[in-house]
Design an enzyme around this catalytic site. Structure first.
Site, PDB file in Angstrom:
ATOM      1  N   SER A 158      40.430  47.394  41.161  1.00 53.92           N
ATOM      2  CA  SER A 158      38.916  47.326  39.885  1.00 53.92           C
ATOM      3  C   SER A 158      37.682  46.412  40.031  1.00 53.92           C
ATOM      4  O   SER A 158      36.821  46.235  39.403  1.00 53.92           O
ATOM      5  CB  SER A 158      40.556  45.941  39.345  1.00 53.92           C
ATOM      6  N   ASP A 208      37.764  39.480  44.946  1.00 48.22           N
ATOM      7  CA  ASP A 208      37.440  41.255  45.123  1.00 48.22           C
ATOM      8  C   ASP A 208      36.012  41.620  44.967  1.00 48.22           C
ATOM      9  O   ASP A 208      35.352  42.715  45.601  1.00 48.22           O
ATOM     10  CB  ASP A 208      38.864  41.557  43.969  1.00 48.22           C
TER      11      ASP A 208
END
Length: 454
Positions: A142, A200
């Site tokens: 994502s 991330d």
């Protein structure tokens, strides 16, 4: 408004060390994974904006005129939950939709409506996103998606310049522009995850390796991150490369295999502790790995809670374990620092020992699984060393591939893991961050997945 096709890619991530201990204030090392997400943005004049996500079977189209009439003030006020619910309405999803993959659409709408509102009218666009990363596996899929969207939309709307120069296969944005890409990518991550750490999207933006501790993201201490400012080698699985450049000064056989390609071998500028994550590196050989997906589903929330409960029940046992895991992260950081100057086989042997110790610690915390035990047993039988990455309880594991391994050893290991029902990728960590590409630099399979690149 940009008029030509824009092609962007960004890497996934794995946790090298520090799973679960990071929740208790210890150091975690996150590294960019050379499985990438690719995006094609095509401007046009159709009065439509479309999003195609073939990995998860989503394709949607909206009338730009309808979106132009939306009252988007809710994107600047109200809480995140309210914003997501309204974006779901715009996307045409029911409020009680529980498909997590579908949040990719509200994330796109959020970034499209907020970034592109600087234009006099919202642009007509066709956007396709395809990924080598499996979704829901803790590999930063994502974040790579959000980074690609942010980079492409900011460039298309000329908020940042297109860094691709004539005759070059790839282009890299400046540090200032990467900061902006990362900021917007984090907002996309918030739509999908609610309260992400920011690790991330930072790893996917800058690439290389980052350390995370108590909410602070920074470069590795006393070392360089893995990506240099001049590197134009995004990776072996999808990018065509010059093998002479890739192999550099390493003593490689003349017939280089896919595992032996990739990596960064340029001189770079050191990154001091406390600066923003940077794109500088020294001559650090890529750490080549097998990434293995056991395909066993798990709940990160439940696993984190189970470790916390074990800590409350056995504090004098678990606290030293967490301290030891912190020491493993710090020792790995030190070894990577030495490898930046002069990589040697001895460094890989130390990294293997650290992998083994950390896997045992994670099992002691109760986040192992029979599938992960099987993974470790298979690779041990082939003289290799593995650990889980991420939450555990199934999910994914990584296996370090030393540079002295022969091709038959690697192939035999991959075959044995596949025979267990696992998905297995031969790839590398320490990958470059977000890039813009010339179409000819992409592998044919990527071009086919993204569609018309004219």
């Amino acid at each position: 408004m940009l008029s030509q096709v824009l092609l962007v890619s960004a890497p996934g991530k794995v946790i090298l060390h520090g799973e679960h201990s990071v929740v208790h204030g210890k150091v975690a090392l996150a590294v960019a994974l050379n499985l990438r997400t690719f995006l094609r943005l095509q401007p046009h004049n159709s009065g439509k904006v479309s999003l195609r996500l073939p990995n998860i079977g989503i394709q949607q189209t909206w009338d730009v005129a309808r979106l132009q009439l939306l009252d988007t003030s809710f994107l600047e006020q109200g809480d995140l939950t309210e914003q997501v619910e309204k974006l779901k309405e715009v996307a045409g999803f029911s409020k009680d939709s529980t498909n997590h993959d579908c949040l990719a659409v509200p994330a796109f709408l959020y970034l499209y409506l907020t970034i592109c509102r600087s234009q006099r009218t919202l642009p007509s666009l066709d956007i396709a996103v395809w990924s080598e990363l499996p979704t829901g596996a803790g590999l930063g899929s994502s974040a790579a998606y959000s980074v690609c969207l942010a980079a492409a939309l900011l460039t298309a709307c000329e908020e940042i310049p297109n860094p691709l120069k004539d005759g070059e296969a790839t282009g890299r944005w400046t540090e200032e522009n990467l900061e902006l890409i990362n900021k917007w990518a984090f907002q996309g991550e918030r739509v999908i995850h609610g309260n992400p750490s920011g690790v991330d999207n930072a790893v996917s933006t800058w690439g290389g390796a980052l350390r995370y501790q108590q909410g602070k993201i920074s470069p590795l201490k006393r070392t360089h991150t893995f990506l240099c400012s001049g590197c134009t080698v995004p990776g072996p699985r999808a990018i065509k490369m010059d093998l002479d450049l890739v192999l550099g000064s390493r003593n490689r056989p003349a017939q280089a295999t896919e595992r032996q390609r990739g990596g960064c071998h340029h001189e770079g500028v050191p990154v001091e502790q406390g600066q923003s994550p940077r794109k500088a590196c020294g001559k650090l050989p890529t750490l080549e790995i097998l990434l293995v997906n056991t395909k066993v589903p798990r709940s990160t929330k439940a696993l984190v809670a189970s470790v916390r409960n074990r800590m409350l029940k056995f504090p004098e046992i678990i606290a030293p374990l967490l301290a030891s895991m912190d020491a493993i992260s710090l020792e790995c950081e030190r070894v990577l620092g030495e490898m930046a100057a002069a990589p040697a086989l001895e460094h890989y042997l130390v990294l293997e020992e650290l992998i083994d110790m950390n896997q045992h610690h994670l099992n002691a915390l109760g986040v192992g699984h029979a599938s992960l035990d099987q993974l470790c047993q298979v690779t041990t039988a082939h003289g290799l060393h593995s650990k889980l990455t991420g939450a555990g309880g199934g999910g994914c594991g990584i296996t370090l591939l030393r540079p002295d391994l022969e091709r038959p050893e690697v192939e035999d290991t991959k075959q044995a893991l596949t025979s267990c029902g696992f998905d297995c990728w031969e790839t590398s960590i320490g990958a470059p961050g977000v890039f813009v590409h010339m179409a000819a630099s992409l592998d044919a399979s990527v071009q086919q997945a993204l569609g018309d690149l004219r």
